[in-house]
Design an enzyme around this catalytic site. Structure first.
Site, PDB file in Angstrom:
ATOM      1  N   LYS A 114       0.836  -1.215   0.000  1.00 30.34           N
ATOM      2  CA  LYS A 114       0.000   0.000   0.000  1.00 30.34           C
ATOM      3  C   LYS A 114       0.864   1.256   0.000  1.00 30.34           C
ATOM      4  O   LYS A 114       0.476   2.276  -0.572  1.00 30.34           O
ATOM      5  CB  LYS A 114      -0.949   0.006   1.200  1.00 30.34           C
ATOM      6  CG  LYS A 114      -1.928  -1.157   1.149  1.00 30.34           C
ATOM      7  CD  LYS A 114      -3.354  -0.770   1.369  1.00 30.34           C
ATOM      8  CE  LYS A 114      -4.232  -1.879   0.799  1.00 30.34           C
ATOM      9  NZ  LYS A 114      -5.541  -2.018   1.331  1.00 30.34           N
ATOM     10  N   LYS A 196      -3.706 -10.809  -6.911  1.00 34.53           N
ATOM     11  CA  LYS A 196      -4.928 -11.062  -6.141  1.00 34.53           C
ATOM     12  C   LYS A 196      -6.082 -10.220  -6.667  1.00 34.53           C
ATOM     13  O   LYS A 196      -5.880  -9.059  -7.026  1.00 34.53           O
ATOM     14  CB  LYS A 196      -4.631 -10.681  -4.671  1.00 34.53           C
ATOM     15  CG  LYS A 196      -5.705 -11.049  -3.690  1.00 34.53           C
ATOM     16  CD  LYS A 196      -5.353 -10.546  -2.293  1.00 34.53           C
ATOM     17  CE  LYS A 196      -5.780  -9.113  -2.113  1.00 34.53           C
ATOM     18  NZ  LYS A 196      -6.688  -8.814  -1.020  1.00 34.53           N
ATOM     19  N   LYS A 199     -10.438  -5.141  -4.482  1.00 38.27           N
ATOM     20  CA  LYS A 199     -11.538  -4.200  -4.709  1.00 38.27           C
ATOM     21  C   LYS A 199     -11.055  -2.846  -5.212  1.00 38.27           C
ATOM     22  O   LYS A 199     -11.831  -2.080  -5.746  1.00 38.27           O
ATOM     23  CB  LYS A 199     -12.369  -4.043  -3.445  1.00 38.27           C
ATOM     24  CG  LYS A 199     -11.626  -3.520  -2.250  1.00 38.27           C
ATOM     25  CD  LYS A 199     -12.624  -3.342  -1.128  1.00 38.27           C
ATOM     26  CE  LYS A 199     -12.103  -3.555   0.170  1.00 38.27           C
ATOM     27  NZ  LYS A 199     -12.034  -3.736   1.358  1.00 38.27           N
TER      28      LYS A 199
HETATM   29  P1  ATP Z   1      -7.897  -3.672  -0.930  1.00 35.40           P
HETATM   30  O1  ATP Z   1      -7.846  -3.766  -2.402  1.00 35.40           O
HETATM   31  O2  ATP Z   1      -8.410  -2.355  -0.426  1.00 35.40           O
HETATM   32  O3  ATP Z   1      -6.625  -4.094  -0.257  1.00 35.40           O
HETATM   33  P2  ATP Z   1      -9.190  -6.223  -0.792  1.00 35.40           P
HETATM   34  O4  ATP Z   1      -9.948  -6.375  -2.024  1.00 35.40           O
HETATM   35  O5  ATP Z   1      -7.871  -6.914  -0.680  1.00 35.40           O
HETATM   36  O6  ATP Z   1      -9.007  -4.684  -0.434  1.00 35.40           O
HETATM   37  P3  ATP Z   1      -9.989  -6.617   1.914  1.00 35.40           P
HETATM   38  O7  ATP Z   1     -10.999  -5.701   2.462  1.00 35.40           O
HETATM   39  O8  ATP Z   1      -8.553  -6.311   2.263  1.00 35.40           O
HETATM   40  O9  ATP Z   1     -10.140  -6.721   0.359  1.00 35.40           O
HETATM   41  O10 ATP Z   1     -10.292  -8.101   2.369  1.00 35.40           O
HETATM   42  C1  ATP Z   1     -11.414  -8.539   3.040  1.00 35.40           C
HETATM   43  C2  ATP Z   1     -11.277  -9.994   3.412  1.00 35.40           C
HETATM   44  O11 ATP Z   1     -11.381 -10.784   2.241  1.00 35.40           O
HETATM   45  C3  ATP Z   1      -9.943 -10.371   4.037  1.00 35.40           C
HETATM   46  O12 ATP Z   1     -10.165 -11.413   4.955  1.00 35.40           O
HETATM   47  C4  ATP Z   1      -9.148 -10.855   2.882  1.00 35.40           C
HETATM   48  O13 ATP Z   1      -8.144 -11.767   3.260  1.00 35.40           O
HETATM   49  C5  ATP Z   1     -10.209 -11.513   2.018  1.00 35.40           C
HETATM   50  N1  ATP Z   1      -9.889 -11.378   0.593  1.00 35.40           N
HETATM   51  C6  ATP Z   1      -9.762 -10.223  -0.098  1.00 35.40           C
HETATM   52  N2  ATP Z   1      -9.466 -10.441  -1.385  1.00 35.40           N
HETATM   53  C7  ATP Z   1      -9.396 -11.789  -1.503  1.00 35.40           C
HETATM   54  C8  ATP Z   1      -9.116 -12.650  -2.602  1.00 35.40           C
HETATM   55  N3  ATP Z   1      -8.851 -12.173  -3.799  1.00 35.40           N
HETATM   56  N4  ATP Z   1      -9.148 -13.984  -2.390  1.00 35.40           N
HETATM   57  C9  ATP Z   1      -9.433 -14.487  -1.171  1.00 35.40           C
HETATM   58  N5  ATP Z   1      -9.700 -13.726  -0.094  1.00 35.40           N
HETATM   59  C10 ATP Z   1      -9.673 -12.393  -0.245  1.00 35.40           C
END
Ligand code: ATP
Ligand code: LTN
Length: 332
Positions: A114, A196, A199
């Site tokens: 980040k 990954k 969002k």
């Molecule tokens: P950002 O892009 O803002 O980092 P993010 O999309 O990674 O956000 P988070 O809010 O950080 O999402 O994650 C919410 C939950 O979902 C956490 O427990 C995270 O480990 C899980 N998670 C997020 N993205 C994935 C993914 N692609 N696959 C599996 N689990 C995920």
């Protein structure tokens, strides 16, 4: 009666919920919610470590509550609340900051990631983010933290912080474990299967949001990156795109990888990608419809998060009081 074990987990309202967070986290929250006493939080204080537009943050926080419920979390059985409504999180985070090392925080991959994406705003909150996450978990004496693979490092740091504190003051904190699903711990981007699904990648077709319309979902899967072979076979090393689609299809339909390989033997990627898209449309349809309905009932949502904060505050205050006493703070 035997006390139920405790679960805590949270998601930042920094963007719309994705298929990745559903498969990696929320789906398991729902499965675990009968057996455990569960606290599911919307971590808005974590979200401001990256700049947010206030009106959007407010709207997303409310819509995230609707989506938690729509995914199957019953507010009568689970404590659903907003982090900033329980001041003990901020208070405990300060204490834990004093038991978290600079070196430990410097090693966190999410911080490095980040910080490089927000080079103009590498603020202290972004750096000490894991101490706030540890506070979230430890305040509730959680046994288990269901998260996706990317959060494992933060849960491990939480354990280290708790152990460090306990070694000085006695058994204050329960040492939590993480619960990471066997299938779907890391759902990959549809356009860049090495990364990954996240969002923050809005608009690129790489990410599916829980509230996406069926036609957008189908379009994104049709465009998903695969490989130059034409065989549907699971191999996350050499066939990242196809393996990711197989994982999603497996979660959406309950079929095993072997079943999927048999089903699509001799068939092209086009047919497979369409089937995955359709399975996701059906998986998400009831969630989207329910969430849209709930969003029309703001009074109900308000009731849910107020009740949640009240219940969470009681538990959190108990741990905070104990910690303050151990530290030598004069009782209020
Ligand atoms: P950002 O892009 O803002 O980092 P993010 O999309 O990674 O956000 P988070 O809010 O950080 O999402 O994650 C919410 C939950 O979902 C956490 O427990 C995270 O480990 C899980 N998670 C997020 N993205 C994935 C993914 N692609 N696959 C599996 N689990 C995920
Ligand atoms: N860091 C997590 C969100 C989060 C969390 C938590 C998860 C904040 N506090 C406590 C589990 C338990 C993320 O970025 N997804």
């Amino acid at each position: 009666m035997e006390q139920k074990k405790i679960i805590f987990s949270g998601i930042q309202p920094s963007g719309e919920l994705t298929l990745g967070s559903y498969i990696g986290a929320i789906k398991n929250w729902v499965n675990l919610s009968e057996e455990y006493e569960c606290y599911y939080c919307i971590v808005d204080m974590h979200a401001i470590t990256v700049r947010q537009k206030p009106a959007e943050l407010r709207k997303r926080t409310l819509s995230q509550i609707a989506q938690y419920i729509a995914c199957g979390l019953d507010p009568d059985k689970n404590t659903i609340f907003i982090q900033s409504h329980v001041p003990a999180h901020a208070e405990m985070a300060w204490v834990l900051n004093c038991y978290t090392m600079f070196g430990e925080l410097s090693r966190m991959t999410q911080f490095k990631d980040k910080a490089s994406k927000n080079a103009e705003n590498v603020n202290a909150g972004l750096f000490t983010y894991p101490a706030l996450m540890a506070a979230d978990i430890l305040l509730y004496q959680a046994d288990l933290v269901p998260v996706g693979d990317d959060q494992k490092q933060h849960v491990e740091l939480t354990r280290d912080i708790a152990q460090r504190f306990n070694s000085v003051y006695g058994d204050v904190f329960k040492i939590p474990g993480h619960y990471i699903p066997k299938v779907g711990a890391r759902i990959m981007s549809l356009t860049e299967p090495e990364a990954k699904m996240s969002k923050s990648d809005k608009g690129s077709g790489s990410c599916i949001y829980l509230m996406d319309k069926p036609e957008d979902i189908i379009r994104a899967f049709k465009r998903a990156v695969t490989d130059s072979e034409t065989v549907v076979r699971y191999n996350p090393e050499t066939k990242k795109g196809i393996s990711n689609l197989m994982t999603i299809y497996s979660v959406a339909t309950g079929k095993s990888f072997q079943d999927i390989e048999n089903e699509f033997a001799g068939k092209g990627y086009g047919e497979f990608k369409l089937a995955v898209g359709e399975s996701v449309v059906e998986l998400l349809r009831p969630i989207r419809e329910r969430a849209e309905d709930l969003m029309k009932n703001k009074d109900y949502l308000t009731q849910v998060y107020r009740d949640g904060a009240e219940k969470a505050s009681r538990t959190a205050a108990r741990t905070l009081r104990k910690v303050h006493k151990k530290l030598g703070f004069v009782e209020r």
